[in-house]
Design an enzyme around this catalytic site. Sequence first.
Site, short mmCIF file in Angstrom:
data_model
loop_
_atom_site.label_atom_id
_atom_site.label_comp_id
_atom_site.label_asym_id
_atom_site.label_seq_id
_atom_site.Cartn_x
_atom_site.Cartn_y
_atom_site.Cartn_z
N CYS A 91 0.84 -1.19 0.00
CA CYS A 91 0.00 0.00 0.00
C CYS A 91 0.88 1.24 0.00
CB CYS A 91 -0.90 -0.01 1.24
SG CYS A 91 -2.01 1.39 1.35
N HIS A 133 -9.17 -3.68 -2.14
CA HIS A 133 -8.20 -2.94 -1.32
C HIS A 133 -8.55 -1.45 -1.31
CE1 HIS A 133 -3.92 -2.14 0.05
NE2 HIS A 133 -4.28 -0.95 -0.41
N GLU A 134 -8.80 -0.88 -2.49
CA GLU A 134 -9.09 0.55 -2.58
C GLU A 134 -10.45 0.89 -1.99
OE1 GLU A 134 -6.61 2.35 -3.12
OE2 GLU A 134 -5.34 0.83 -4.02
N HIS A 137 -10.20 1.46 1.66
CA HIS A 137 -9.73 2.81 2.03
C HIS A 137 -10.90 3.78 2.19
CE1 HIS A 137 -5.39 2.62 2.05
NE2 HIS A 137 -5.37 2.02 0.88
#
Length: 169
Positions: A91, A133-134, A137
């Site tokens: 990351c 993953h994004e 966030h």
Amino acid sequence: MSVLQVLHFPDERLRIVAKPVKEVNANIQRIVDDMFETMYAEEGIGLAATQVDIHQRIIVIDVSEDRDERLVLIDPELLEKSGETGIEEGCLSIPEQRALVPRAEKVKIRALDRDGNSFELEADGLLAICIQHEMDHLVGKLFIDYLSPMKRQRIRQKLEKLYRQSARD
């Protein structure tokens, strides 16, 4: 276009939940362009607006080898997920650290593109992992949150050492 500053863990701004984009306009398009420039400059494959201290639901991704397959996800919504997989993820907000993270093998999402058009996308492999993953966030979640407390603490210690060394250089 300009390169934006990427926030680094343990910065608490990474934990802020992003708000939906009210309207895709020239300002949002400029943010998207700056995010791509930042992602490429940092040699990443994905970037969420949260990582550059913009708390709106915007993601940019390019997992292609030639760096020419830009994907913009504005207000992404997970519709379906299936299977199980995992790779060692890294990351931009957690420099030089990697860890195995469990993810769905396939995802189906709905989002808006850079022009505000709605679309659906089915993804698998690295793209599916990157999308998940994004999207994490956008809700203030980091890949290290999937790890045991001991592994998280070890990564925190490594980062503190890295930051101290960087400050001296």
